[in-house]
Enzyme design. Structure first.
Site, PDB file in Angstrom:
ATOM      1  N   ASP A 224     130.751  -3.707 -33.201  1.00 44.85           N
ATOM      2  CA  ASP A 224     129.742  -3.679 -34.274  1.00 44.85           C
ATOM      3  C   ASP A 224     128.976  -4.998 -34.331  1.00 44.85           C
ATOM      4  O   ASP A 224     128.661  -5.515 -35.414  1.00 44.85           O
ATOM      5  CB  ASP A 224     130.387  -3.386 -35.626  1.00 44.85           C
ATOM      6  CG  ASP A 224     131.089  -2.043 -35.664  1.00 44.85           C
ATOM      7  OD1 ASP A 224     130.583  -1.108 -35.006  1.00 44.85           O
ATOM      8  OD2 ASP A 224     132.135  -1.919 -36.335  1.00 44.85           O
TER       9      ASP A 224
ATOM     10  N   HIS B  37      97.409  37.881 -10.589  1.00 43.47           N
ATOM     11  CA  HIS B  37      96.772  38.494  -9.419  1.00 43.47           C
ATOM     12  C   HIS B  37      95.586  39.352  -9.833  1.00 43.47           C
ATOM     13  O   HIS B  37      94.507  39.292  -9.233  1.00 43.47           O
ATOM     14  CB  HIS B  37      97.783  39.380  -8.675  1.00 43.47           C
ATOM     15  CG  HIS B  37      98.855  38.628  -7.956  1.00 43.47           C
ATOM     16  ND1 HIS B  37      98.609  37.494  -7.224  1.00 43.47           N
ATOM     17  CD2 HIS B  37     100.196  38.868  -7.851  1.00 43.47           C
ATOM     18  CE1 HIS B  37      99.746  37.066  -6.689  1.00 43.47           C
ATOM     19  NE2 HIS B  37     100.718  37.874  -7.065  1.00 43.47           N
TER      20      HIS B  37
ATOM     21  N   HIS C 225     102.823  37.280 -13.969  1.00 40.77           N
ATOM     22  CA  HIS C 225     102.596  36.982 -12.550  1.00 40.77           C
ATOM     23  C   HIS C 225     101.602  37.986 -11.965  1.00 40.77           C
ATOM     24  O   HIS C 225     100.604  37.618 -11.326  1.00 40.77           O
ATOM     25  CB  HIS C 225     103.941  37.054 -11.823  1.00 40.77           C
ATOM     26  CG  HIS C 225     103.847  37.005 -10.332  1.00 40.77           C
ATOM     27  ND1 HIS C 225     104.387  35.973  -9.592  1.00 40.77           N
ATOM     28  CD2 HIS C 225     103.312  37.862  -9.420  1.00 40.77           C
ATOM     29  CE1 HIS C 225     104.158  36.189  -8.304  1.00 40.77           C
ATOM     30  NE2 HIS C 225     103.527  37.344  -8.176  1.00 40.77           N
ATOM     31  N   GLU C 226     101.879  39.272 -12.181  1.00 42.87           N
ATOM     32  CA  GLU C 226     100.985  40.315 -11.661  1.00 42.87           C
ATOM     33  C   GLU C 226      99.629  40.280 -12.360  1.00 42.87           C
ATOM     34  O   GLU C 226      98.608  40.581 -11.751  1.00 42.87           O
ATOM     35  CB  GLU C 226     101.633  41.687 -11.830  1.00 42.87           C
ATOM     36  CG  GLU C 226     102.924  41.865 -11.051  1.00 42.87           C
ATOM     37  CD  GLU C 226     102.724  41.719  -9.549  1.00 42.87           C
ATOM     38  OE1 GLU C 226     101.619  42.033  -9.056  1.00 42.87           O
ATOM     39  OE2 GLU C 226     103.662  41.286  -8.860  1.00 42.87           O
TER      40      GLU C 226
END
Length: 418
Positions: A215, A25, A21-22
């Site tokens: 079946d 940035h 995330h950082e």
């Protein structure tokens, strides 16, 4: 041992996602010419660091996130040197600042998309055909499970023939088996489980002919319906009345997860991520009403499985998934957490990234309006005037985080019953 390894692995995965995330940035800020002086994983005392160019990179002792320092995020930053003033972030066009501030959340969304694709190909995503509501369940074909014991009056005790009002199951006694698909009750054709339950409950107790397929082969048998006390099917807490029962339940023969080929996994993973986006907004709206339940779980009540969890709780669930040999749950929790963090971080509140984006566009809109009115540009927002609101958000957010973390330690949510 597997539990703690899984818990540690999930905590590490969260730390990596926050670090990315950082990184989002930092990369976008550098790309536009803004000055980034620091990029660190963790907080607190520095374990090690090195400098490359104008940025210091490093690792800190407390692994609870990370940060990058972009010079001049607001006009009120007083640590910007004279030579760095032209590169201060607040001086850049609003669209560039928007890209930089939203890059963190976009990174979480990218992680969720990639992880969802991997889940779709290798371990499977939740099957969208599995019914999510009572209405969807009862619309399925009338495939049944057959009980050996039926309680005339519902109770918390395990059903045991001869105990209290518990009797042998009429359907089992008539030869019906789990997996049979009921096609007719008396003179009423049956095409869904909802029609089956309506037909049984509206009939009088006594012998009734049931037609079925097993079946692929048709068959019929006579079931002696009995009267029992039951609440409405769609309201387990509703008024109890006397209805006919035969001792059957619904058999949903649909796999819980589905795997896809590499190409089909693309739309499938996007659909799944979008369902998480919708769910995240619903969850955020319900957070205030869940606070009392969180507090009560700390003081001794049973933990509501629908209450919010912290990173501690998410890590514990990840560890539990690995311990039980279901890594797909580990991956799905990681995906949902990234989607939630990405959305939450874009809320228009300081100190969240969304708060900075909202202020940037507010400034741009205000300048445009003043220009149309032939008035001088009012300039930038004074962040100092917003500090009381910012501190309130931090205080409330910190208290809520502490509350969820405490609940996750004292009374954690568990995926599997003990």
């Amino acid at each position: 041992m597997l539990y703690w390894l899984g818990t540690a692995a999930f905590a590490l995965a969260i730390l990596i996602s926050v670090s990315l995330h950082e990184l989002g940035h930092m990369i976008t800020a550098k790309r536009y010419g803004m000055k980034v002086t620091q990029y660190f994983v963790g907080f607190g005392p520095t374990i090690f660091s090195f400098r490359r160019g104008e940025t210091e990179y490093g690792l800190k002792a407390i692994p609870l996130g990370g940060f990058c320092k972009i010079v001049g995020m607001t006009p009120q930053d007083d640590d910007v040197s004279e030579q760095d003033q032209p590169r201060a972030m607040w001086r850049f066009p609003v669209w560039k600042r928007t890209v930089v501030m939203s890059a963190g959340s976009l990174t979480h969304f990218a992680l969720a998309i990639v992880a969802a694709w991997c889940a779709a190909v290798f371990v499977g995503l939740p099957n969208p055909d599995v019914p999510q509501t009572v209405q969807q369940q009862v619309a399925l074909p009338a495939q049944i499970t057959v009980a050996d014991c039926v309680p005339i009056v519902l109770s918390a005790n395990e059903c045991k023939v001869g105990a209290g009002t518990d009797v042998a199951g009429p359907a089992a006694a008539a030869g019906l088996r789990t997996g049979d698909v009921i096609t007719k009750v008396g003179n009423t054709p049956i095409t869904s489980y909802g029609q089956l339950t309506d037909a049984i409950r509206s009939s009088k107790p006594g012998p009734t002919v049931f037609e079925y397929t097993r079946d692929g082969q048709p068959g019929k048998t006579t079931v002696t319906m009995i009267a029992a006390q039951r609440p409405p099917l769609d309201d387990p807490e509703g008024k109890v009345t006397e209805v006919s029962v035969v001792g059957i339940g619904q058999s949903i023969n649909i796999p819980g997860t589905v795997t896809y080929g590499p190409l089909d996994a693309v739309p499938a993973s996007l659909r799944y991520d979008w369902s998480l986006v919708e769910g995240s907004f619903v969850a955020m709206k319900r957070i205030p009403e869940k606070i009392p339940a969180l507090w009560n779980s700390i003081t001794g009540d049973e933990r509501d499985p629908n209450t919010p969890i912290s990173v501690i709780g998410a890590s514990r669930l990840g560890g539990e998934a690995i311990e039980r040999g279901v890594p797909e749950i580990f991956l799905l929790i990681f995906i949902s957490l990234n989607v939630f963090i990405g959305i939450f971080n874009l809320l228009p509140l300081l100190p969240l990234d969304g708060g900075h984006i909202a202020i940037a566009w507010y400034e741009r809109a205000r300048s445009w309006v003043y220009g149309k009115l032939h008035k001088p540009d009012p300039g930038r927002v004074d962040y100092f005037k917003l500090m009381p609101l910012t501190y309130a958000v931090i205080l409330i957010g910190g208290a809520f985080t502490l509350l969820t973390a405490t609940a996750d330690v004292i009374n954690p949510i568990t995926i599997f019953s003990k």
